[in-house]
Design a protein around this motif. Structure first.
Motif, PDB file in Angstrom:
ATOM      1  N   TYR A 181       3.990  82.649  62.525  1.00 57.42           N
ATOM      2  CA  TYR A 181       4.860  82.395  63.665  1.00 57.42           C
ATOM      3  C   TYR A 181       4.315  81.248  64.513  1.00 57.42           C
ATOM      4  O   TYR A 181       5.049  80.309  64.853  1.00 57.42           O
ATOM      5  CB  TYR A 181       4.999  83.668  64.505  1.00 57.42           C
ATOM      6  N   VAL A 194       6.160  77.635  65.042  1.00 57.88           N
ATOM      7  CA  VAL A 194       6.514  77.151  66.382  1.00 57.88           C
ATOM      8  C   VAL A 194       5.906  75.769  66.623  1.00 57.88           C
ATOM      9  O   VAL A 194       6.558  74.880  67.190  1.00 57.88           O
ATOM     10  CB  VAL A 194       6.086  78.156  67.466  1.00 57.88           C
ATOM     11  N   GLY A 237      14.297  76.976  63.097  1.00 54.37           N
ATOM     12  CA  GLY A 237      14.664  77.737  64.288  1.00 54.37           C
ATOM     13  C   GLY A 237      15.182  79.122  63.953  1.00 54.37           C
ATOM     14  O   GLY A 237      14.900  80.095  64.664  1.00 54.37           O
ATOM     15  N   GLU A 238      15.918  79.239  62.864  1.00 50.94           N
ATOM     16  CA  GLU A 238      16.425  80.551  62.449  1.00 50.94           C
ATOM     17  C   GLU A 238      15.286  81.465  61.997  1.00 50.94           C
ATOM     18  O   GLU A 238      15.282  82.658  62.315  1.00 50.94           O
ATOM     19  CB  GLU A 238      17.470  80.391  61.347  1.00 50.94           C
ATOM     20  N   VAL A 285      12.186  81.328  63.046  1.00 47.28           N
ATOM     21  CA  VAL A 285      11.470  81.696  64.272  1.00 47.28           C
ATOM     22  C   VAL A 285      12.257  82.749  65.036  1.00 47.28           C
ATOM     23  O   VAL A 285      11.700  83.770  65.476  1.00 47.28           O
ATOM     24  CB  VAL A 285      11.196  80.445  65.139  1.00 47.28           C
ATOM     25  N   SER A 286      13.539  82.534  65.201  1.00 46.55           N
ATOM     26  CA  SER A 286      14.385  83.471  65.934  1.00 46.55           C
ATOM     27  C   SER A 286      14.429  84.847  65.259  1.00 46.55           C
ATOM     28  O   SER A 286      14.333  85.878  65.939  1.00 46.55           O
ATOM     29  CB  SER A 286      15.797  82.902  66.054  1.00 46.55           C
ATOM     30  N   ASP A 287      14.559  84.863  63.942  1.00 46.74           N
ATOM     31  CA  ASP A 287      14.573  86.134  63.213  1.00 46.74           C
ATOM     32  C   ASP A 287      13.273  86.898  63.422  1.00 46.74           C
ATOM     33  O   ASP A 287      13.282  88.118  63.621  1.00 46.74           O
ATOM     34  CB  ASP A 287      14.798  85.907  61.714  1.00 46.74           C
ATOM     35  N   TYR A 288      12.154  86.185  63.386  1.00 46.85           N
ATOM     36  CA  TYR A 288      10.859  86.842  63.592  1.00 46.85           C
ATOM     37  C   TYR A 288      10.763  87.372  65.021  1.00 46.85           C
ATOM     38  O   TYR A 288      10.334  88.507  65.238  1.00 46.85           O
ATOM     39  CB  TYR A 288       9.700  85.884  63.297  1.00 46.85           C
ATOM     40  N   GLU A 289      11.162  86.561  65.981  1.00 43.23           N
ATOM     41  CA  GLU A 289      11.110  87.004  67.376  1.00 43.23           C
ATOM     42  C   GLU A 289      11.986  88.241  67.588  1.00 43.23           C
ATOM     43  O   GLU A 289      11.583  89.177  68.288  1.00 43.23           O
ATOM     44  CB  GLU A 289      11.554  85.873  68.316  1.00 43.23           C
ATOM     45  N   ASP A 290      13.176  88.243  66.998  1.00 39.54           N
ATOM     46  CA  ASP A 290      14.080  89.381  67.150  1.00 39.54           C
ATOM     47  C   ASP A 290      13.478  90.655  66.550  1.00 39.54           C
ATOM     48  O   ASP A 290      13.698  91.749  67.067  1.00 39.54           O
ATOM     49  CB  ASP A 290      15.424  89.096  66.494  1.00 39.54           C
ATOM     50  N   SER A 291      12.743  90.515  65.470  1.00 41.41           N
ATOM     51  CA  SER A 291      12.199  91.695  64.802  1.00 41.41           C
ATOM     52  C   SER A 291      10.865  92.163  65.361  1.00 41.41           C
ATOM     53  O   SER A 291      10.482  93.311  65.177  1.00 41.41           O
ATOM     54  CB  SER A 291      12.047  91.423  63.310  1.00 41.41           C
ATOM     55  N   HIS A 347       9.323  90.907  68.720  1.00 43.90           N
ATOM     56  CA  HIS A 347       9.028  90.798  70.154  1.00 43.90           C
ATOM     57  C   HIS A 347      10.032  91.513  71.007  1.00 43.90           C
ATOM     58  O   HIS A 347      11.104  91.743  70.796  1.00 43.90           O
ATOM     59  CB  HIS A 347       8.956  89.317  70.569  1.00 43.90           C
TER      60      HIS A 347
END
Length: 100
Positions: A59, A63, A89-90, A92-98, A100
């Motif tokens: 991650y 970033v 970006g997708e 990163v966003s998928d990881y953040e959603d799962s 954080h």
């Protein structure tokens, strides 16, 4: 006479950080040749950064690459690097959603 075998260099195996990727793309963009730009984008897309993120280390690296790409003027919407930004970006966003 001995035959010499030469294998193709895979640039994606040597793009090992945000600064290296940024410099590689800047050089291709400065060249201005569409084929060089497309080859560089393809090489960057095949790096280990462009895959689903599974841990905090990946991650952080993703970033840093995303930020380096955002610093390039050609990353604006409709620019040649926009697709790379969207893909990374997708991830990163998928990881953040799962996580954080």
């Amino acid at each position: 006479m001995n035959k010499v075998r030469v294998s193709r260099l895979d640039a994606s195996e040597h793009l090992d950080g945000a600064e290296v990727i940024s410099a590689y793309l800047r050089e291709a963009l400065a060249n201005g040749d569409d084929a060089s730009i497309m080859t560089a984008i393809d090489d960057v897309a095949r790096t280990s950064y462009f895959r689903p993120i599974t841990n905090e280390e990946e991650y952080a690296l993703a970033v840093s690459v995303l930020n380096a790409l955002l610093d390039l003027p050609e990353s604006s919407e409709g620019g040649p690097l926009a697709g790379l930004l969207v893909a990374l970006g997708e991830f990163v966003s998928d990881y953040e959603d799962s996580r954080h």
